[in-house]
Motif scaffolding. Structure first.
Motif, PDB file in Angstrom:
ATOM      1  N   TYR A  53      86.245  70.205  20.440  1.00 30.94           N
ATOM      2  CA  TYR A  53      85.234  71.451  20.176  1.00 30.94           C
ATOM      3  C   TYR A  53      83.927  71.059  19.553  1.00 30.94           C
ATOM      4  O   TYR A  53      82.977  72.090  19.643  1.00 30.94           O
ATOM      5  CB  TYR A  53      85.942  72.514  19.436  1.00 30.94           C
ATOM      6  N   ARG A  93      89.334  76.889  16.443  1.00 29.70           N
ATOM      7  CA  ARG A  93      88.812  76.008  17.430  1.00 29.70           C
ATOM      8  C   ARG A  93      87.460  75.992  17.378  1.00 29.70           C
ATOM      9  O   ARG A  93      86.923  75.067  16.856  1.00 29.70           O
ATOM     10  CB  ARG A  93      89.353  76.687  18.849  1.00 29.70           C
ATOM     11  N   TYR A 107      92.568  80.696  16.645  1.00 31.08           N
ATOM     12  CA  TYR A 107      93.410  80.851  17.923  1.00 31.08           C
ATOM     13  C   TYR A 107      94.321  81.919  17.953  1.00 31.08           C
ATOM     14  O   TYR A 107      95.260  82.047  16.948  1.00 31.08           O
ATOM     15  CB  TYR A 107      93.837  79.523  18.144  1.00 31.08           C
TER      16      TYR A 107
END
Length: 230
Positions: A53, A93, A107
């Motif tokens: 990410y 994330r 998430y």
């Protein structure tokens, strides 16, 4: 920001700003290379998780935001490597940086907006979100675990539009992955790769796609759903 992996770490390359490139090493080192050719080495802990990410940089280039799935988010000063603040929010994330605030995708739980200087939460938007894709200085496109997409105004942290699967994945590809989104000439497009149309395993060819999902992205009513169903 472009991410490339190498043995023992990953590299981020930036198209704008004072920082040209950052090399993160999993042993805790971090090398920052500037557009003017100068460089600095810091101690910033990262892991292979961050290579998925990325580690975003504040808009003024002074801070790095590092997420850890179990430990939360920590922010480090670019000049010294000193930890500025940390929050214990788990399962973060994507982290997207805006003017004075950051937005973190937790998430399957929520989208969290926080002050970039302190980490203090401003507001949250609950939902089963999986990924976020920055569109511009005030919008994100969110992918949900249900396969739909949501356009979010980050200033207010509200859902502006929703896009259903029949619009985003019209051929019902079983394996379908969005890698990014952008707006051009008022049209919202997504891109990525897809495989197994109509869930047919006998057609395994994987191919890239780029698809317009909204031809007038800023023109329609808030909350309107496109496509009429999954």
């Amino acid at each position: 920001m472009q991410i490339e992996l190498f043995k023992g770490g990953f590299t981020e390359t930036f198209r704008q700003g004072d920082i040209a490139q950052i090399m993160f090493f999993y042993d805790g080192a971090c090398e920052i290379r500037y557009q003017d050719g100068s460089a600095a080495v810091l101690s910033v802990p990262t892991s292979p998780y961050n290579s998925q990410y990325g580690v975003p940089v504040s808009s003024d280039g002074s801070m790095l935001f590092v997420a850890d799935w179990d430990a939360g988010v920590s922010t480090y000063a670019v000049m010294s490597g000193r930890k500025i603040w940390s929050v214990s929010e788990k399962r973060i994330r994507n982290i997207d940086v805006f003017n004075g605030y950051i937005v973190m995708a937790k998430y399957n739980a929520a989208l969290l907006k926080a002050d970039e200087l302190t980490g203090k939460q401003i507001i949250q938007l609950k939902g089963r979100f999986s990924h976020s894709f920055r569109i511009n200085d005030s919008h994100l496109l969110l992918e949900t675990n249900g396969g739909t997409l949501c356009l979010v105004n980050t200033d207010e942290l509200t859902i502006v539009k929703r896009y259903l699967q029949r619009v985003c994945n019209p051929e019902k590809f079983l394996s379908w992955c969005i890698q990014g989104a952008f707006v051009k000439d008022g049209k919202l497009s997504i891109y990525g790769f897809e495989q197994y149309p109509q869930g047919d395993y006998s057609n395994p060819e994987k191919h890239d796609f780029e698809r317009v999902i909204d031809s007038e992205v800023y023109a329609n009513k808030i909350g309107e759903k496109y496509g009429g169903g999954r």
